[in-house]
Design a protein around this motif. Sequence first.
Motif, PDB file in Angstrom:
ATOM      1  N   TYR A 253      22.771  49.687 -13.426  1.00 53.05           N
ATOM      2  CA  TYR A 253      21.743  48.432 -12.992  1.00 53.05           C
ATOM      3  C   TYR A 253      21.112  48.417 -14.383  1.00 53.05           C
ATOM      4  N   LYS A 254      20.833  47.157 -14.920  1.00 53.18           N
ATOM      5  CA  LYS A 254      20.332  46.890 -16.024  1.00 53.18           C
ATOM      6  C   LYS A 254      18.893  46.247 -15.793  1.00 53.18           C
ATOM      7  N   ASN A 255      18.684  45.522 -14.865  1.00 51.53           N
ATOM      8  CA  ASN A 255      17.412  44.926 -14.459  1.00 51.53           C
ATOM      9  C   ASN A 255      16.463  45.619 -13.997  1.00 51.53           C
ATOM     10  N   PRO A 256      15.355  45.469 -14.642  1.00 59.07           N
ATOM     11  CA  PRO A 256      14.319  46.496 -13.770  1.00 59.07           C
ATOM     12  C   PRO A 256      14.094  46.271 -12.337  1.00 59.07           C
ATOM     13  N   ASP A 257      13.921  45.209 -11.863  1.00 57.86           N
ATOM     14  CA  ASP A 257      13.957  44.678 -10.366  1.00 57.86           C
ATOM     15  C   ASP A 257      15.089  45.238  -9.447  1.00 57.86           C
ATOM     16  N   ALA A 258      16.309  45.275 -10.232  1.00 56.99           N
ATOM     17  CA  ALA A 258      17.339  45.809  -9.379  1.00 56.99           C
ATOM     18  C   ALA A 258      17.293  47.480  -9.331  1.00 56.99           C
ATOM     19  N   VAL A 259      16.668  47.903 -10.458  1.00 57.62           N
ATOM     20  CA  VAL A 259      16.638  49.489 -10.484  1.00 57.62           C
ATOM     21  C   VAL A 259      15.634  49.830  -9.394  1.00 57.62           C
ATOM     22  N   ARG A 260      14.445  49.281  -9.438  1.00 56.17           N
ATOM     23  CA  ARG A 260      13.542  49.323  -8.328  1.00 56.17           C
ATOM     24  C   ARG A 260      14.209  49.320  -6.949  1.00 56.17           C
ATOM     25  N   GLN A 261      14.785  48.200  -6.759  1.00 55.27           N
ATOM     26  CA  GLN A 261      15.499  47.997  -5.377  1.00 55.27           C
ATOM     27  C   GLN A 261      16.424  48.896  -5.026  1.00 55.27           C
ATOM     28  N   VAL A 262      17.277  49.633  -6.041  1.00 55.37           N
ATOM     29  CA  VAL A 262      18.146  50.437  -5.741  1.00 55.37           C
ATOM     30  C   VAL A 262      17.713  51.749  -5.171  1.00 55.37           C
ATOM     31  N   ARG A 263      16.432  52.203  -6.034  1.00 58.63           N
ATOM     32  CA  ARG A 263      15.568  53.554  -5.493  1.00 58.63           C
ATOM     33  C   ARG A 263      14.908  53.190  -4.088  1.00 58.63           C
ATOM     34  N   GLU A 264      14.581  52.051  -3.905  1.00 58.41           N
ATOM     35  CA  GLU A 264      13.851  51.586  -2.501  1.00 58.41           C
ATOM     36  C   GLU A 264      14.939  52.108  -1.445  1.00 58.41           C
ATOM     37  N   ILE A 265      16.053  51.337  -1.833  1.00 56.07           N
ATOM     38  CA  ILE A 265      17.064  51.316  -0.507  1.00 56.07           C
ATOM     39  C   ILE A 265      17.512  52.797  -0.468  1.00 56.07           C
ATOM     40  N   LEU A 266      17.908  53.426  -1.357  1.00 52.84           N
ATOM     41  CA  LEU A 266      18.284  54.914  -1.308  1.00 52.84           C
ATOM     42  C   LEU A 266      17.246  55.796  -0.644  1.00 52.84           C
ATOM     43  N   SER A 267      16.012  55.621  -1.044  1.00 52.06           N
ATOM     44  CA  SER A 267      14.853  56.363  -0.341  1.00 52.06           C
ATOM     45  C   SER A 267      14.731  56.031   1.243  1.00 52.06           C
ATOM     46  N   ARG A 268      15.224  54.947   1.582  1.00 53.31           N
ATOM     47  CA  ARG A 268      15.086  54.610   3.194  1.00 53.31           C
ATOM     48  C   ARG A 268      15.985  55.778   3.722  1.00 53.31           C
ATOM     49  N   TYR A 269      16.863  56.318   3.373  1.00 55.11           N
ATOM     50  CA  TYR A 269      18.164  57.396   3.873  1.00 55.11           C
ATOM     51  C   TYR A 269      17.680  58.657   3.923  1.00 55.11           C
ATOM     52  N   GLN A 270      16.296  59.064   3.437  1.00 52.74           N
ATOM     53  CA  GLN A 270      15.914  60.357   3.498  1.00 52.74           C
ATOM     54  C   GLN A 270      16.732  61.201   2.671  1.00 52.74           C
ATOM     55  N   LEU A 271      17.348  60.598   1.714  1.00 49.47           N
ATOM     56  CA  LEU A 271      18.155  61.752   0.643  1.00 49.47           C
ATOM     57  C   LEU A 271      17.362  62.534  -0.017  1.00 49.47           C
ATOM     58  N   ALA A 272      18.054  63.733  -0.403  1.00 48.18           N
ATOM     59  CA  ALA A 272      17.241  64.437  -1.462  1.00 48.18           C
ATOM     60  C   ALA A 272      17.506  63.804  -2.730  1.00 48.18           C
ATOM     61  N   GLU A 273      16.377  64.072  -3.941  1.00 44.37           N
ATOM     62  CA  GLU A 273      16.223  63.386  -5.106  1.00 44.37           C
ATOM     63  C   GLU A 273      17.625  63.274  -5.912  1.00 44.37           C
ATOM     64  N   PHE A 274      18.294  64.597  -5.740  1.00 48.13           N
ATOM     65  CA  PHE A 274      19.464  64.606  -6.531  1.00 48.13           C
ATOM     66  C   PHE A 274      20.819  63.843  -5.956  1.00 48.13           C
ATOM     67  N   GLU A 275      20.559  63.659  -4.526  1.00 47.59           N
ATOM     68  CA  GLU A 275      21.668  62.900  -3.824  1.00 47.59           C
ATOM     69  C   GLU A 275      21.497  61.517  -4.173  1.00 47.59           C
ATOM     70  N   LEU A 276      20.214  61.014  -4.022  1.00 45.69           N
ATOM     71  CA  LEU A 276      19.688  59.741  -4.455  1.00 45.69           C
ATOM     72  C   LEU A 276      20.358  59.370  -5.874  1.00 45.69           C
ATOM     73  N   CYS A 277      20.081  60.028  -6.991  1.00 45.41           N
ATOM     74  CA  CYS A 277      20.347  59.930  -8.263  1.00 45.41           C
ATOM     75  C   CYS A 277      21.812  60.089  -8.375  1.00 45.41           C
ATOM     76  N   VAL A 278      22.651  61.022  -7.779  1.00 44.36           N
ATOM     77  CA  VAL A 278      24.178  61.006  -7.843  1.00 44.36           C
ATOM     78  C   VAL A 278      24.461  59.502  -7.246  1.00 44.36           C
ATOM     79  N   LEU A 279      24.231  59.092  -6.150  1.00 46.70           N
ATOM     80  CA  LEU A 279      24.680  57.940  -5.500  1.00 46.70           C
ATOM     81  C   LEU A 279      24.300  56.699  -6.518  1.00 46.70           C
ATOM     82  N   GLY A 280      23.006  56.346  -6.923  1.00 45.19           N
ATOM     83  CA  GLY A 280      22.591  55.742  -7.526  1.00 45.19           C
ATOM     84  C   GLY A 280      23.475  55.535  -9.032  1.00 45.19           C
ATOM     85  N   ASN A 281      23.763  56.861  -9.771  1.00 46.01           N
ATOM     86  CA  ASN A 281      24.422  56.566 -10.895  1.00 46.01           C
ATOM     87  C   ASN A 281      26.071  56.563 -10.916  1.00 46.01           C
ATOM     88  N   LEU A 282      26.435  56.991  -9.648  1.00 41.82           N
ATOM     89  CA  LEU A 282      28.154  56.812  -9.795  1.00 41.82           C
ATOM     90  C   LEU A 282      28.427  55.674  -8.742  1.00 41.82           C
TER      91      LEU A 282
END
Length: 170
Positions: free
Chosen positions: A100-129
């Motif tokens: 994701y390149k757009n700062p708004d998209a980056v924020r939205q990705v973190r918000e969406i993944l945060s809703r699922y009570q993921l551990a930080e590393f899980e959130l980042c792996v899913l957001g990166n891959l």
Amino acid sequence: MSGEEEENAAELKIGEEFLKAKCLMNCEVSLILEHKFEQLQQTSDDPMNQVSQEDGGWGWLGLPLVLFEFHTWPIPWFSVDNPTGVFEKSLQYVKRFSRYKNPDAVRQVREILSRYQLAEFELCVLGNLCPETVEEAIAMVPSIKTKGRAHDDEAIEKMLNDLSLIKKFE
């Protein structure tokens, strides 16, 4: 054996320190490094001056300040007049592998993944891959299907669909 439980990321047994650690996705690191580079270019006399906190300390990115408390400025191995290979290669790497390149998209990705009570590393792996299927997501992060967690296949599918919508409209 010392009585400590063996670490196993597939079962989310990764150690207390790592469970509490704040992780960043490549796209977040890319935005931070790009912002720092721009700030240093704008600094006139001494490019190694401390970063101004008038923007709320990374509020421009729309992410919690706590994500960035681990880093102290200035970056000692970088100046505008003499950028080092380490900074340039780091920036190139995170730009290349940022989904994701757009700062708004980056924020939205973190918000969406945060809703699922993921551990930080899980959130980042899913957001990166950015897995496209439930099977890929589970293969990359087996702990999301750990017994007792509320991540059934439908919830994972919804999460992946939400992420693909962000990517589609970015």
